[in-house]
Design an enzyme around this catalytic site. Structure first.
Site, PDB file in Angstrom:
ATOM      1  N   GLN B 229       0.377  -1.177   0.044  1.00 46.48           N
ATOM      2  CA  GLN B 229      -0.062  -0.113   0.072  1.00 46.48           C
ATOM      3  C   GLN B 229       0.999   1.246  -0.146  1.00 46.48           C
ATOM      4  O   GLN B 229       0.264   2.894  -0.021  1.00 46.48           O
ATOM      5  CB  GLN B 229      -0.963  -0.049   1.395  1.00 46.48           C
ATOM      6  CG  GLN B 229      -1.777  -1.237   1.191  1.00 46.48           C
ATOM      7  CD  GLN B 229      -2.631  -1.751   2.181  1.00 46.48           C
ATOM      8  OE1 GLN B 229      -3.305  -2.242   2.617  1.00 46.48           O
ATOM      9  NE2 GLN B 229      -3.523   0.165   2.641  1.00 46.48           N
ATOM     10  N   ARG B 375      -8.541  -0.956   8.315  1.00 45.16           N
ATOM     11  CA  ARG B 375      -9.401   0.499   7.201  1.00 45.16           C
ATOM     12  C   ARG B 375      -9.448   1.201   9.066  1.00 45.16           C
ATOM     13  O   ARG B 375     -10.738   1.132   9.060  1.00 45.16           O
ATOM     14  CB  ARG B 375     -10.634  -0.680   7.648  1.00 45.16           C
ATOM     15  CG  ARG B 375     -11.109  -0.024   6.470  1.00 45.16           C
ATOM     16  CD  ARG B 375     -12.706  -1.004   5.794  1.00 45.16           C
ATOM     17  NE  ARG B 375     -13.036   0.799   5.044  1.00 45.16           N
ATOM     18  CZ  ARG B 375     -13.377  -0.187   3.516  1.00 45.16           C
ATOM     19  NH1 ARG B 375     -13.330  -1.679   3.325  1.00 45.16           N
ATOM     20  NH2 ARG B 375     -14.713   0.638   2.493  1.00 45.16           N
ATOM     21  N   CYS B 376      -8.689   1.841   9.659  1.00 44.09           N
ATOM     22  CA  CYS B 376      -8.340   2.549  10.547  1.00 44.09           C
ATOM     23  C   CYS B 376      -7.309   3.769  10.850  1.00 44.09           C
ATOM     24  O   CYS B 376      -6.091   3.132  10.263  1.00 44.09           O
ATOM     25  CB  CYS B 376      -8.869   1.978  11.091  1.00 44.09           C
ATOM     26  SG  CYS B 376      -8.156   2.896  12.786  1.00 44.09           S
ATOM     27  N   GLU B 744     -12.871   4.385   5.714  1.00 43.65           N
ATOM     28  CA  GLU B 744     -12.408   3.881   7.091  1.00 43.65           C
ATOM     29  C   GLU B 744     -13.753   4.302   7.651  1.00 43.65           C
ATOM     30  O   GLU B 744     -14.015   4.031   9.475  1.00 43.65           O
ATOM     31  CB  GLU B 744     -11.434   4.294   7.707  1.00 43.65           C
ATOM     32  CG  GLU B 744     -10.456   3.772   7.062  1.00 43.65           C
ATOM     33  CD  GLU B 744      -8.661   4.275   7.329  1.00 43.65           C
ATOM     34  OE1 GLU B 744      -7.564   4.074   7.027  1.00 43.65           O
ATOM     35  OE2 GLU B 744      -8.576   4.872   8.002  1.00 43.65           O
TER      36      GLU B 744
END
Lengths: 167, 793
Positions: B229, B375-376, B744
């Site tokens: 990523q 996802r944070c 998110e």
């Protein structure tokens, strides 16, 4: 380890290879067939990203089947869906309805959807959700996949819709 | 112009209509995915490549007395076995962790510290031979006492990391706020509500596992294909670890089958593949198994004690949080270096606490290392869940409706920019409006009436509210860096003579749709067709430097860079336009997506015409039309939302049915409503999974109990609820296009809504809190316990 000759039709084309008997169908399709649209995600038959169609419209998880078990059979993968650059109604519907994000589950999801519509051309939302419950998706939350299958069902049941879309 | 999706999303935005932004343009990247032509890591094969597999420890804590690879090397096709001994000889036995507070073993060095730790790497001619080899690598383990939780770790009876200078399992203390003032305010409050809340250990589990292929080409240059990523951060990290100059490293992150934070860390397998490629002079491929994926990192694992003070009228007076963090065997959290506990300071949420204090202590245990996101944005989820859960407990204690308690304590829209007692400056928001939209749309009053009737009949119906605020978009260089690299992002735009172009950024989409949304941002700024832009990411040879895609930072940072780079192009275009129209550039105004000569109606030139002129008739101006820009955001962005869950709990079985779920998000300016809605749907499904089914649990002996998808559950289409969405729009005042973030938010905001709903359903029985995941068994047990307590009275 001993190798065995395996031959199967993948998307209408005969693919033959000499592989160890423990080689998975998913790997045979990807490596001998050169078709990488069939993915591998979980090694335990849980996620369904490796789904292909066997002998017509039977969805199978190709990471849980040995290549030798498909010897002499016919396999359909995602690569066969679009013909001459024209998307299959299921592919078009997934695009129109934003039924994919990362795309990793998409080939298996579409093949399961096509098999579902073959069995049940007019499924309810619940029937779609039940029919696709062997295919996991981490990105979409399934709402839009359901909408895509509904759109595809409508188009596939009314060929004139598909024809109109060509214009 | 734009190809609008046929299934226009349900989400309705409040923002004004624009040219290319705010439109549900169908995704440009989709045709390759739809046809099975995505290019994921396992689809890449290099000539002569070897396959690598890893030997993992069955023990959570053990000395390694010896490793014998002689039998493994007898397998036909076996090429090599590597252990820490060989890596140490090359000085690559240990990796620095991203925020620089620790280092981690690449392969077990003398001992193993968690089950499934990497012990040896094997290399073979075929995948099958590599897996045969790992079965035959003989490792002699001497089991040691296991520390399976941070409360045992803090006693320091068993020292897990003797390699460190500090002889303790305590890693660090972090705190923020005013402890004295907070304690004083709590001591004089009418009510003080206390609760212990655990956010369990979970895992992002993208459907595509991680993997890589490393090759040193004929020029000695490392070609590193990897599921990353953050490709540029990898390149610099590889320079730091291996000492290879960055011009000799090319990191290519191909299509990613999801990421959600799991593809941020540099994993030991990557280093082993590169080391193998270097020594064996062959390309080396390594693809994780699902078990390797689930056992190599984690998210959350915070044990939190919260205290909230309130007046009897329900005005909040103080907030205090004490957290014990379980970091596993190494402190491998991928947090910015000045923020070891990430953005946990957002724990005061959407509420105007006069004083607050948050304190956190982190410990080593015999568990997988990590503390990466799921996802944070760096621990926002833990914070958001805690405060939103606690607000409901306060409301219950004060016998107030949870929406009224929130309304009474929201930071008011006039208070922005709002300096929180935990040191964030919130940029903007209108919490009350967003909550009102949600309550109206879900029919809150009617639901309360229905609930009253059901309760009278003994049925368990619950309504759960979460009015969360996030902090995303790291971040301003003054505060944020990873490995010392400031957290800016770069964007490069080139406009071709025909008015089409290419866009490159240092971010990396994992399904977020950057190939579409980046084109929409640039098209909006330049009045060009978004269909005619190619977007490229993921290749460090061509993309400008950037810190990557995670922590909801792509649109806040790279999105800002794109808009500003496009404006830079517009300024150059103005000069060329002036030349073509034979006027002074000061006589031109950019209006309705074209240059107009002021006072001369009809005398205009479009960007497409200017683009052609830039190559055919630039006059005295520098030819060409392109710009590169690095954007260092002035502040973070603070998206918010109100989520409402409606559940029915079966009193006999403990089964929870989520009947409705509405997410109203305020992400500021929206680039593509269809993509935003899709992201919300996906994030809600992940939040649903966390609330009801996911946990990386360990037993007393340190065995990891969630190592595949039959034990670590992913929701299927059947149990996933049908999601409803809406949006309000409070643009970020400092972001170039007013955008915040959204990817998110649904994962951050939804767990509290789900749990609040279940607890609300059980509240007539006196149930006050249950820790996630709210499995059938746990809910059933809570109901039975409550009923038995009543019967015993």
């Amino acid at each position: 380890m001993n190798e065995v000759n395996v031959s199967m039709k993948i998307n209408g084309k005969t693919v033959t290879g000499s592989v160890e008997s423990r080689v998975l169908l998913a790997h045979f399709i990807r490596e001998q067939g050169g078709l990488t649209g069939t993915h591998v995600g979980c090694d335990s038959s849980s996620c369904g990203v490796c789904t292909v169609l066997l002998d017509g419209y039977t969805p199978v998880k190709s990471c849980t089947m040995y290549a030798v078990m498909a010897d002499g059979h016919e396999i359909t993968t995602v690569e066969s869906l679009a013909v001459g650059g024209k998307l299959h109604p299921m592919q078009q519907a997934f695009w129109d309805q934003h039924g994919l994000q990362c795309g990793y589950c998409t080939p298996g999801m579409m093949l399961s959807s096509i098999a579902l519509l073959k069995q049940n051309p007019n499924p309810t939302e619940h029937e779609i959700r039940e029919g696709l419950s062997g295919n996991l998706c981490r990105c979409t939350g399934y709402n839009n996949i359901v909408k895509a299958v509904q759109q595809a069902a409508q188009v596939m049941n009314q060929p004139e819709l598909a024809a109109a879309a060509d214009d | 112009m734009t190809d609008i999706a046929q299934g226009s999303p349900e989400i309705v935005t409040e923002q004004p209509a624009k040219f290319a932004m705010g439109k549900s343009m169908k995704r440009k990247e989709d045709p390759r995915f739809l046809q099975g032509k995505g290019n994921y890591i396992d689809d890449i094969n290099l000539k002569g490549q070897l396959y690598m597999a890893l030997v993992h420890s069955p023990y959570p804590h053990a000395n390694i007395r010896g490793i014998d690879s002689s039998e493994a090397m007898k397998i036909p096709g076996a090429v090599a076995v590597v252990t820490s001994k060989e890596l140490n000889a090359y000085n690559v036995g240990w990796l620095p962790t991203f925020h620089g507070l620790d280092k981690q073993m690449v392969l077990a060095d003398g001992k193993v510290l968690y089950q499934y730790q990497e012990v040896a790497a094997v290399y073979a001619e075929t995948r099958e031979a590599a897996y045969d080899m790992i079965e035959l690598v003989e490792v002699d383990y001497e089991p040691l006492e296991v520390v399976n939780n941070p409360f045992k770790a803090m006693k320091d009876d068993v020292l897990l990391r003797p390699d460190r200078e500090a002889k303790t399992n305590h890693i660090y203390n972090w705190n923020v706020g005013d402890q004295g003032a907070t304690d004083a305010a709590l001591a004089t409050s009418d009510h003080v509500v206390k609760q212990h809340v655990v956010f369990p250990r979970v895992h992002a589990a993208p459907l595509e596992p991680c993997g890589c292929i490393a090759e040193f080409d004929v020029m000695g240059r490392l070609q590193f294909y990897v599921t990353s990523q953050a490709p540029h951060v990898y390149r610099t990290a590889l320079f730091l670890v291996l000492g290879i100059p960055e011009d000799k490293i090319r990191v290519i992150s191909p299509d990613l089958g999801g990421g959600f934070g799991n593809k941020v860390p540099v994993y030991p397998g990557y280093v082993c593949a590169i080391a193998g490629a270097l020594v064996l002079q062959r390309p080396v491929k390594w693809i994780e198994t699902r078990t390797e994926n689930l056992t190599s990192s984690f998210a959350r694992d915070y044990h939190m004690d919260i205290e909230i003070g309130a007046t009897k009228e329900g005005k909040l007076t103080a907030l205090k949080v004490n957290t014990v963090a379980d970091h596993g065997a190494f402190d491998a959290a991928a947090d910015p270096s000045k923020y070891p506990a990430g953005m946990f300071g957002i724990v005061s949420g959407s509420y105007d606490f006069p004083v607050a204090y948050a304190n956190l202590d982190a410990y080593f245990t015999n568990k997988q290392p990590g503390g990466v996101a799921y996802r944070c944005s760096f621990r926002v989820t833990e914070a958001s869940y805690l405060i939103e859960r606690a607000m409901d407990i306060v409301a219950d204690e004060l016998k107030m409706d949870p929406t009224e308690l929130r309304r009474k304590n929201f930071i008011q829209k006039e208070q922005f920019p709002y300096k929180s007692p935990l040191n964030f400056t919130y940029d903007s928001g209108d919490y009350e409006h967003t909550m009102d939209v949600a309550l109206e749309k879900i029919g809150y009053k009617q639901l309360l009436e229905e609930q009253a009737e059901k309760r009278a009949r003994g049925e368990l119906m619950g309504i759960g509210i979460s009015t969360f605020t996030e902090v995303t978009g790291a971040g301003p260089s003054k505060h944020f860096d990873i490995l010392g690299i400031k957290m800016f992002d770069g964007a490069e735009i080139r406009i071709h003579p025909s008015g089409s172009g290419i866009i490159r950024t240092g971010t990396k989409s994992q399904g977020q749709g950057h190939e579409t949304t980046w084109a929409q941002i640039v098209a909006e700024e330049l009045g060009l067709d978004p269909q005619n832009f190619l977007v490229e990411e993921g290749d460090t040879d061509t993309a400008p430097y950037g810190l990557g895609t995670y922590a909801s930072r792509s649109t806040p940072v790279a999105g800002g860079a794109l808009a500003l780079a496009a404006r830079k192009i517009r300024e150059k275009a103005r000069k060329i336009a002036a030349h073509v129209l034979e006027v002074s550039e000061h006589d031109l105004e950019w209006k309705d997506y074209a240059f107009h000569v002021m006072g001369a109606p009809g005398k205009t030139i479009t960007m497409k015409e200017v683009a052609f002129a830039a190559y055919t008739n630039p006059g005295d101006n520098e030819p060409g039309l392109e710009a590169t820009l690095y954007y260092d955001p002035p502040n973070m962005v603070f998206p918010h939302g109100t989520y409402v869950a409606v559940v029915d709990v079966d009193r006999d079985t403990g089964e929870t049915k989520v009947r409705r779920f509405l997410a109203v998000d305020d992400a500021g300016t929206i680039i593509n409503p269809m993509i935003v809605e899709g992201q919300i749907h996906g994030g809600l499904t992940e939040g649903f999974a966390i609330a009801f089914m996911q946990e990386i649990a360990y037993d007393e002996a340190g065995n990891n109990l969630a190592t595949n998808f039959t034990d670590y559950l992913i929701p299927t289409s059947l149990e996933s609820p049908h999601w409803e969405t809406a949006a309000t729009c409070t643009p970020s005042p400092h972001h170039p296009i007013g955008a915040k973030s959204v990817g998110e938010s649904p994962n951050v905001g939804s767990p509290a809504a789900f749990v609040n709903a279940v607890i609300d359903a059980l509240s007539p029985l006196g149930v006050r809190h249950i820790d996630m995941p709210l499995t059938r068994e746990k809910v059933w047990a809570a109901i039975r316990t409550a009923e038995n307590a009543v019967a015993a009275d």
